[in-house]
Design an enzyme around this catalytic site. Structure first.
Site, PDB file in Angstrom:
ATOM      1  N   THR A 128      16.925  42.626  -9.816  1.00  0.00           N
ATOM      2  CA  THR A 128      18.003  42.095 -10.648  1.00  0.00           C
ATOM      3  C   THR A 128      18.452  43.115 -11.686  1.00  0.00           C
ATOM      4  OG1 THR A 128      18.389  40.465 -12.398  1.00  0.00           O
ATOM      5  CG2 THR A 128      16.125  41.047 -12.008  1.00  0.00           C
ATOM      6  N   ASP A 129      19.682  42.958 -12.161  1.00  0.00           N
ATOM      7  CA  ASP A 129      20.153  43.817 -13.263  1.00  0.00           C
ATOM      8  C   ASP A 129      19.522  43.407 -14.596  1.00  0.00           C
ATOM      9  OD1 ASP A 129      21.505  41.428 -13.642  1.00  0.00           O
ATOM     10  OD2 ASP A 129      23.499  42.325 -13.829  1.00  0.00           O
ATOM     11  N   GLU A 130      18.843  42.244 -14.617  1.00  0.00           N
ATOM     12  CA  GLU A 130      18.280  41.769 -15.886  1.00  0.00           C
ATOM     13  C   GLU A 130      17.140  42.655 -16.372  1.00  0.00           C
ATOM     14  OE1 GLU A 130      17.953  37.513 -16.300  1.00  0.00           O
ATOM     15  OE2 GLU A 130      19.476  37.192 -14.767  1.00  0.00           O
ATOM     16  N   TYR A 153      11.095  36.238 -17.085  1.00  0.00           N
ATOM     17  CA  TYR A 153      11.603  36.485 -15.725  1.00  0.00           C
ATOM     18  C   TYR A 153      11.910  37.961 -15.528  1.00  0.00           C
ATOM     19  CZ  TYR A 153      15.133  37.056 -12.060  1.00  0.00           C
ATOM     20  OH  TYR A 153      15.849  37.516 -10.978  1.00  0.00           O
ATOM     21  N   LYS A 157      10.110  40.812 -13.130  1.00  0.00           N
ATOM     22  CA  LYS A 157      10.836  41.554 -12.080  1.00  0.00           C
ATOM     23  C   LYS A 157      10.746  43.059 -12.350  1.00  0.00           C
ATOM     24  CE  LYS A 157      13.045  40.307  -9.036  1.00  0.00           C
ATOM     25  NZ  LYS A 157      12.719  39.966  -7.625  1.00  0.00           N
TER      26      LYS A 157
HETATM   27  P1  NAD Z   1      15.465  31.216  -5.376  1.00  0.00           P
HETATM   28  O1  NAD Z   1      14.668  30.761  -6.562  1.00  0.00           O
HETATM   29  O2  NAD Z   1      16.639  30.421  -4.928  1.00  0.00           O
HETATM   30  O3  NAD Z   1      14.486  31.335  -4.094  1.00  0.00           O
HETATM   31  C1  NAD Z   1      13.230  31.922  -4.193  1.00  0.00           C
HETATM   32  C2  NAD Z   1      12.483  31.661  -2.891  1.00  0.00           C
HETATM   33  O4  NAD Z   1      11.197  32.292  -2.982  1.00  0.00           O
HETATM   34  C3  NAD Z   1      12.220  30.167  -2.622  1.00  0.00           C
HETATM   35  O5  NAD Z   1      12.538  29.865  -1.277  1.00  0.00           O
HETATM   36  C4  NAD Z   1      10.738  30.004  -2.894  1.00  0.00           C
HETATM   37  O6  NAD Z   1      10.129  28.991  -2.127  1.00  0.00           O
HETATM   38  C5  NAD Z   1      10.195  31.393  -2.548  1.00  0.00           C
HETATM   39  N1  NAD Z   1       8.950  31.667  -3.244  1.00  0.00           N
HETATM   40  C6  NAD Z   1       8.695  31.522  -4.565  1.00  0.00           C
HETATM   41  N2  NAD Z   1       7.412  31.827  -4.842  1.00  0.00           N
HETATM   42  C7  NAD Z   1       6.845  32.206  -3.659  1.00  0.00           C
HETATM   43  C8  NAD Z   1       5.554  32.653  -3.293  1.00  0.00           C
HETATM   44  N3  NAD Z   1       4.554  32.753  -4.196  1.00  0.00           N
HETATM   45  N4  NAD Z   1       5.315  32.957  -2.007  1.00  0.00           N
HETATM   46  C9  NAD Z   1       6.307  32.837  -1.071  1.00  0.00           C
HETATM   47  N5  NAD Z   1       7.547  32.397  -1.362  1.00  0.00           N
HETATM   48  C10 NAD Z   1       7.811  32.088  -2.649  1.00  0.00           C
HETATM   49  O7  NAD Z   1      15.859  32.720  -5.685  1.00  0.00           O
HETATM   50  P2  NAD Z   1      17.199  33.511  -5.326  1.00  0.00           P
HETATM   51  O8  NAD Z   1      18.226  33.199  -6.347  1.00  0.00           O
HETATM   52  O9  NAD Z   1      17.492  33.328  -3.892  1.00  0.00           O
HETATM   53  O10 NAD Z   1      16.721  35.012  -5.587  1.00  0.00           O
HETATM   54  C11 NAD Z   1      16.144  35.785  -4.547  1.00  0.00           C
HETATM   55  C12 NAD Z   1      15.765  37.154  -5.102  1.00  0.00           C
HETATM   56  O11 NAD Z   1      16.921  37.809  -5.591  1.00  0.00           O
HETATM   57  C13 NAD Z   1      14.775  37.104  -6.268  1.00  0.00           C
HETATM   58  O12 NAD Z   1      13.862  38.161  -6.107  1.00  0.00           O
HETATM   59  C14 NAD Z   1      15.640  37.323  -7.491  1.00  0.00           C
HETATM   60  O13 NAD Z   1      14.905  37.946  -8.524  1.00  0.00           O
HETATM   61  C15 NAD Z   1      16.707  38.239  -6.931  1.00  0.00           C
HETATM   62  N6  NAD Z   1      18.024  38.173  -7.589  1.00  0.00           N
HETATM   63  C16 NAD Z   1      18.623  36.953  -7.766  1.00  0.00           C
HETATM   64  C17 NAD Z   1      19.883  36.905  -8.352  1.00  0.00           C
HETATM   65  C18 NAD Z   1      20.605  35.596  -8.532  1.00  0.00           C
HETATM   66  O14 NAD Z   1      21.661  35.556  -9.162  1.00  0.00           O
HETATM   67  N7  NAD Z   1      20.121  34.492  -7.979  1.00  0.00           N
HETATM   68  C19 NAD Z   1      20.511  38.089  -8.758  1.00  0.00           C
HETATM   69  C20 NAD Z   1      19.855  39.313  -8.548  1.00  0.00           C
HETATM   70  C21 NAD Z   1      18.603  39.342  -7.971  1.00  0.00           C
HETATM   71  P1  TYD Z   2      21.807  31.434 -15.152  1.00  0.00           P
HETATM   72  O1  TYD Z   2      22.583  30.853 -14.018  1.00  0.00           O
HETATM   73  O2  TYD Z   2      20.555  30.744 -15.583  1.00  0.00           O
HETATM   74  O3  TYD Z   2      21.533  32.954 -14.788  1.00  0.00           O
HETATM   75  P2  TYD Z   2      20.890  34.148 -15.701  1.00  0.00           P
HETATM   76  O4  TYD Z   2      20.283  33.567 -16.904  1.00  0.00           O
HETATM   77  O5  TYD Z   2      19.885  34.712 -14.765  1.00  0.00           O
HETATM   78  O6  TYD Z   2      22.036  35.065 -16.004  1.00  0.00           O
HETATM   79  O7  TYD Z   2      22.758  31.515 -16.408  1.00  0.00           O
HETATM   80  C1  TYD Z   2      23.978  32.248 -16.377  1.00  0.00           C
HETATM   81  C2  TYD Z   2      24.554  32.235 -17.777  1.00  0.00           C
HETATM   82  O8  TYD Z   2      24.915  30.886 -18.101  1.00  0.00           O
HETATM   83  C3  TYD Z   2      23.553  32.662 -18.838  1.00  0.00           C
HETATM   84  O9  TYD Z   2      24.234  33.420 -19.838  1.00  0.00           O
HETATM   85  C4  TYD Z   2      23.036  31.355 -19.429  1.00  0.00           C
HETATM   86  C5  TYD Z   2      24.229  30.430 -19.273  1.00  0.00           C
HETATM   87  N1  TYD Z   2      23.917  29.004 -19.045  1.00  0.00           N
HETATM   88  C6  TYD Z   2      24.528  28.019 -19.838  1.00  0.00           C
HETATM   89  O10 TYD Z   2      25.322  28.318 -20.742  1.00  0.00           O
HETATM   90  N2  TYD Z   2      24.220  26.717 -19.585  1.00  0.00           N
HETATM   91  C7  TYD Z   2      23.346  26.337 -18.614  1.00  0.00           C
HETATM   92  O11 TYD Z   2      23.078  25.116 -18.443  1.00  0.00           O
HETATM   93  C8  TYD Z   2      22.733  27.351 -17.798  1.00  0.00           C
HETATM   94  C9  TYD Z   2      21.761  26.991 -16.711  1.00  0.00           C
HETATM   95  C10 TYD Z   2      23.062  28.679 -18.054  1.00  0.00           C
END
Ligand code: NAD
Ligand code: TYD
Length: 347
Positions: A128-130, A153, A157
């Site tokens: 992630t960019d975070e 989080y 990561k």
């Molecule tokens: P998500 O929370 O929707 O899904 C995570 C999946 O991982 C789930 O299916 C869960 O069952 C599985 N999981 C969790 N713990 C586990 C374990 N101990 N063993 C096996 N499986 C396990 O997450 P997502 O949004 O699909 O994100 C996927 C990846 O992309 C993550 O690594 C996240 O850090 C990264 N990412 C997400 C975003 C975003 O905006 N969602 C952006 C950049 C990077």
């Molecule tokens: P989120 O979807 O949790 O992603 P991340 O924190 O990983 O960026 O949140 C996106 C943005 O929205 C973040 O700045 C927090 C804000 N946010 C709200 O304002 N209200 C909400 O209920 C949630 C879940 C997030």
């Protein structure tokens, strides 16, 4: 190729499998997922019965079970999505984040090292960019930006990214890392901003905007992220990092207002009534102000570019949630949790 995808029942992993399994019948895909609260097996309906798809319910922290999966499937490529992914949950319960994101990644790296000869295989780490922390009003993250994570989080990561790079430098594991901005699209668990707001709008519930809603995220449609990862697996370099972003910076309040407009247009509701649901709530501790990605490396080296604009992607996303009430209901009622317990409870 034999490709093992971790976390393939989550949001991005399921989109990745739904996109690539049907497109590549010549590759075998194994989805390894613990099926935590964030996973929904319904998300995999389009691929579940395809011959080049298999599922293994395994927790990454169970090293002997992980080894058994590696022995059975002998993966040549690992795409590591599995993680605890929600910042708010990492504030109320950070332990699971250190466990899965750090220890789970460590186990996965070790499992790869056991079966791959030096230089063999590809380990793609999805991050992630975070990890870079917060930007001020200007600038963008590039691949050289210093790590400065703010939340449990992002710290977990960041720690996993460090492990992955160390396994490359020390053991020669062929790793690739991608750091991506916020994703949105179908199949996202409704704890994240965009699906949470869509579902609350449909139920006329309050829309909780943290602080003043001025935090900025760089939104990328999930399929664009999946295509970027596939491009890196196909033509990226080992040991290299790629930033992936949408060139689509939006303030949270503007995202929420756009969702009010789209839901009004798509359902015939009155937009002012929906806008009236917006409420400002206390800010998230450690809330990063702004994320923005410079993705010029992946654009120049691999020819990747986001296809979806934020306007078109957001409309598609709203339409998907409107058309997939069964998926939403399974999440809302917990029906999918019962399904998991019935089908996997005894394993
Ligand atoms: P998500 O929370 O929707 O899904 C995570 C999946 O991982 C789930 O299916 C869960 O069952 C599985 N999981 C969790 N713990 C586990 C374990 N101990 N063993 C096996 N499986 C396990 O997450 P997502 O949004 O699909 O994100 C996927 C990846 O992309 C993550 O690594 C996240 O850090 C990264 N990412 C997400 C975003 C975003 O905006 N969602 C952006 C950049 C990077
Ligand atoms: P989120 O979807 O949790 O992603 P991340 O924190 O990983 O960026 O949140 C996106 C943005 O929205 C973040 O700045 C927090 C804000 N946010 C709200 O304002 N209200 C909400 O209920 C949630 C879940 C997030």
């Amino acid at each position: 190729m034999r490709i093992l995808v971790t976390g393939g029942a989550g949001f991005i992993g399921a989109n990745f499998l739904n996109l690539l399994v049907p497109r590549h019948p010549e590759h075998q895909f194994v989805n390894l997922d613990a099926l935590t609260y964030a996973a929904n097996p319904r998300s995999l309906d389009p691929v579940a019965s395809l011959p080049n798809y298999a599922f293994e319910r395994v927790d990454l922290c169970d090293f002997s079970a992980l080894r058994a999966v590696f022995a059975r499937h002998q993966p040549e490529v690992v795409v590591h999505f599995a993680a605890e992914s929600h910042v708010d949950r990492s504030i109320t319960g950070p332990r699971a984040f250190v466990r899965t994101n750090f220890e789970g990644t460590f186990n996965l790296l070790e499992a790869c090292r056991e079966i791959w000869a030096p230089g063999q295989g590809i380990f793609h780490h999805v991050s992630t960019d975070e990890v870079f922390g917060s930007l001020g009003e200007t600038g963008r993250f590039d691949e050289e930006t210093r790590y400065d994570p703010s939340s449990p989080y992002s710290a977990s990561k960041a720690a996993s990214d460090h492990l992955v790079r160390a396994w490359h430098r020390t053991f020669g594991l062929p790793v690739r890392v991608s750091n991506c901005s916020n994703n949105y699209g179908p199949l996202q668990f409704p704890e994240k901003l965009i699906p949470l707001m869509i579902l609350n709008l449909l139920e006329r519930k309050p829309l909780p905007v943290y602080g003043q809603g001025l935090n900025v995220r760089d939104w990328l449609y999930v399929e664009d992220h999946c295509e970027a990862i596939w491009a890196i697996i196909g033509a990226g370099q080992n040991g290299r990092t790629y930033n992936i972003g949408g060139r689509s910076e939006q303030r949270n309040i503007d995202v929420v207002k756009q969702l009010c407009r789209l839901v009004a247009e798509e359902t015939g509701a009155a937009e002012p009534e929906l806008l009236g649901l917006i409420g400002y709530v206390p800010d998230r501790p450690g809330h990063d102000l702004r994320y923005a990605i410079d993705s010029s490396r992946i654009e120049a080296e691999l020819g990747w570019k986001p296809r979806e604009s934020f306007a078109s992607g957001l409309r598609k996303t709203v339409r998907w949630y409107l058309a997939n009430r069964a998926w939403i209901d399974s999440v809302r009622t917990g029906e999918y949790r019962r399904w998991i317990e019935q089908n996997y409870g005894s394993r």
